[in-house]
Design an enzyme around this catalytic site. Structure first.
Site, PDB file in Angstrom:
ATOM      1  N   SER A  63      -6.186   8.659   2.776  1.00 20.48           N
ATOM      2  CA  SER A  63      -6.163   7.277   3.288  1.00 20.48           C
ATOM      3  C   SER A  63      -7.277   6.955   4.274  1.00 20.48           C
ATOM      4  O   SER A  63      -7.464   5.784   4.610  1.00 20.48           O
ATOM      5  CB  SER A  63      -4.822   6.992   3.968  1.00 20.48           C
ATOM      6  OG  SER A  63      -3.885   6.641   2.993  1.00 20.48           O
ATOM      7  N   LYS A  66      -9.678   4.343   3.282  1.00 22.49           N
ATOM      8  CA  LYS A  66      -9.354   2.902   3.390  1.00 22.49           C
ATOM      9  C   LYS A  66     -10.223   2.198   4.431  1.00 22.49           C
ATOM     10  O   LYS A  66     -10.385   0.984   4.388  1.00 22.49           O
ATOM     11  CB  LYS A  66      -7.856   2.745   3.699  1.00 22.49           C
ATOM     12  CG  LYS A  66      -6.981   3.242   2.545  1.00 22.49           C
ATOM     13  CD  LYS A  66      -5.496   3.304   2.894  1.00 22.49           C
ATOM     14  CE  LYS A  66      -4.689   3.891   1.720  1.00 22.49           C
ATOM     15  NZ  LYS A  66      -3.280   4.121   2.048  1.00 22.49           N
ATOM     16  N   TYR A 190      -8.804   3.502  -6.885  1.00 14.68           N
ATOM     17  CA  TYR A 190      -8.085   3.890  -5.661  1.00 14.68           C
ATOM     18  C   TYR A 190      -7.804   5.401  -5.631  1.00 14.68           C
ATOM     19  O   TYR A 190      -8.037   6.071  -4.618  1.00 14.68           O
ATOM     20  CB  TYR A 190      -6.786   3.074  -5.576  1.00 14.68           C
ATOM     21  CG  TYR A 190      -5.879   3.504  -4.454  1.00 14.68           C
ATOM     22  CD1 TYR A 190      -6.154   3.144  -3.137  1.00 14.68           C
ATOM     23  CD2 TYR A 190      -4.757   4.292  -4.707  1.00 14.68           C
ATOM     24  CE1 TYR A 190      -5.322   3.555  -2.097  1.00 14.68           C
ATOM     25  CE2 TYR A 190      -3.934   4.702  -3.678  1.00 14.68           C
ATOM     26  CZ  TYR A 190      -4.220   4.336  -2.379  1.00 14.68           C
ATOM     27  OH  TYR A 190      -3.406   4.746  -1.349  1.00 14.68           O
ATOM     28  N   TYR A 240       0.025   4.993   9.834  1.00 11.60           N
ATOM     29  CA  TYR A 240       1.286   4.650   9.163  1.00 11.60           C
ATOM     30  C   TYR A 240       2.233   4.035  10.190  1.00 11.60           C
ATOM     31  O   TYR A 240       1.789   3.330  11.102  1.00 11.60           O
ATOM     32  CB  TYR A 240       1.899   5.878   8.476  1.00 11.60           C
ATOM     33  CG  TYR A 240       0.903   6.641   7.641  1.00 11.60           C
ATOM     34  CD1 TYR A 240       0.345   6.062   6.517  1.00 11.60           C
ATOM     35  CD2 TYR A 240       0.504   7.917   7.997  1.00 11.60           C
ATOM     36  CE1 TYR A 240      -0.585   6.761   5.750  1.00 11.60           C
ATOM     37  CE2 TYR A 240      -0.421   8.609   7.223  1.00 11.60           C
ATOM     38  CZ  TYR A 240      -0.961   8.024   6.111  1.00 11.60           C
ATOM     39  OH  TYR A 240      -1.878   8.709   5.372  1.00 11.60           O
ATOM     40  N   VAL A 258      -2.990  11.713   4.300  1.00  8.44           N
ATOM     41  CA  VAL A 258      -1.996  12.756   4.040  1.00  8.44           C
ATOM     42  C   VAL A 258      -2.623  14.129   3.750  1.00  8.44           C
ATOM     43  O   VAL A 258      -1.906  15.116   3.677  1.00  8.44           O
ATOM     44  CB  VAL A 258      -1.009  12.408   2.899  1.00  8.44           C
ATOM     45  CG1 VAL A 258      -0.083  11.298   3.279  1.00  8.44           C
ATOM     46  CG2 VAL A 258      -1.730  12.118   1.617  1.00  8.44           C
TER      47      VAL A 258
HETATM   48  N1  GLU Z   1      -3.505   8.711  -2.346  1.00  2.09           N
HETATM   49  C1  GLU Z   1      -2.404   8.672  -1.459  1.00  2.09           C
HETATM   50  C2  GLU Z   1      -1.367   7.706  -1.955  1.00  2.09           C
HETATM   51  O1  GLU Z   1      -1.720   6.602  -2.293  1.00  2.09           O
HETATM   52  C3  GLU Z   1      -2.895   8.277  -0.105  1.00  2.09           C
HETATM   53  C4  GLU Z   1      -1.873   8.493   0.856  1.00  2.09           C
HETATM   54  C5  GLU Z   1      -2.349   8.569   2.264  1.00  2.09           C
HETATM   55  O2  GLU Z   1      -3.250   9.310   2.651  1.00  2.09           O
HETATM   56  O3  GLU Z   1      -1.727   7.803   2.992  1.00  2.09           O
HETATM   57  O4  GLU Z   1      -0.213   8.014  -2.066  1.00  2.09           O
END
Ligand code: GLU
Length: 305
Positions: A63, A66, A190, A240, A258
């Site tokens: 993530s 992002k 993504y 998060y 994650v």
């Molecule tokens: N590729 C992971 C998902 O979309 C990213 C999760 C993350 O790092 O928050 O579930």
């Protein structure tokens, strides 16, 4: 402050820790990572870089990608992006569907999965997934001043194979008219952006464009106004639904993934990457968060003084 010594102390304490959190297991390729690893790297505004531990080991940025997709989307669409995605912390799990239904297909912020899918969809408009991923890699390689940053295809495939929930989110967004490209293309893009790998050393360098250091000789990739806004979103939404706890303990904008990485910005001062694969109950690197708490405190870098 003797930053080299501080990083060595932080790394030694992390190495000795027995309670290391749990490695993310919902993406099989990530579940295989050895949780005993810990790395940290700091780029200062004066151009110096210091590292300790496993700072040269590549990991899946997940993530953290992002941030880069948001920077590209803001560059491409400007403020009209905010018609499609909000700017408020979510308080729900990063992959929540409930909230998306309540809010009629406008995700709370660009860092939860639904919001990130909208951002990726926005930069995909008029391009192919390969072109979009190429643009993202070019941005990151320029920011890090390092051509050796790549996508791990095995991780991307593993995400696709277990991506039912992200597919559900994309379908939900589509039903509200908030997906413009074919959803398989947006999802594929993504999954690949999440599968970008970097070392702590590369990640810290790639975050320097968000430092906004006065008089810096770094290439200016985005405007100061956008830097401030991305940092504000990292502070309020970057960890998060543990973002409040991170702001309380560390006092700096950061974005976690994650894979166990966290990119943290000390505005005007430093870009910091920390990585340890075991996660805490919020899904953020347990030892990474603890290390950042010590570093921000001892360096006096909290934005709250
Ligand atoms: N590729 C992971 C998902 O979309 C990213 C999760 C993350 O790092 O928050 O579930």
């Amino acid at each position: 402050m003797d930053i080299e010594n501080l990083l060595e102390r932080i790394s030694a304490a992390a190495r000795a820790e027995t309670d290391r959190g749990a490695v993310a297991d919902y993406i099989p390729e990530l579940a295989r990572i050895d949780p005993s690893q810990f790395g940290i790297s700091v780029c200062l505004a004066n151009g110096a870089q210091y590292s300790a531990g496993d700072a040269a080991t590549p990991f899946s940025i997940q993530s953290i990608s992002k941030i880069f997709s948001l920077a590209l989307a803001l560059g491409r669409l400007g403020d009209s992006l905010w018609h499609r995605v909000g700017r408020e912390p979510s308080g729900y799990a990063f992959d929540s569907i409930v909230q998306l239904e309540y809010e009629k297909g406008i995700p709370r912020n660009p860092f939860i999965n639904a919001g990130a899918l909208v951002v990726t969809d926005a930069i995909l408009a008029g391009s192919t997934p390969a072109e979009t991923l190429g643009e993202m890699l070019r941005f990151i390689r320029t920011a890090a001043d390092d051509e050796d940053i790549r996508i791990n295809e095995r991780v991307a495939r593993s995400e696709k194979a277990t991506g039912a929930r992200n597919t559900a989110l994309a379908n939900y967004l589509l039903s509200y008219g908030n997906m413009h490209s074919a959803i398989e293309l947006t999802l594929g893009t993504y999954f690949h952006q999440c599968a970008i790998e970097m070392t702590c050393e590369q990640l810290a360098r790639s975050g320097r464009f968000l430092m906004n250091a006065p008089g810096s000789s770094l290439p200016r990739l985005i405007s100061s106004a956008r830097i401030r806004r991305i940092n504000a979103l990292m502070m309020t939404c970057g960890q998060y639904n543990g973002s409040g706890d991170f702001a309380f303990r560390v006092g700096l904008p950061g974005k976690s993934g994650v894979g166990g990485g966290i990119l943290v910005i000390a505005p005007n001062r430093a870009s910091i990457a920390v990585w340890s694969p075991g996660l805490n109950s919020y899904g953020n690197s347990k030892l990474g968060t603890e290390a950042m708490e010590v570093l921000a405190r001892e360096a006096g870098w909290s934005v709250f003084g």
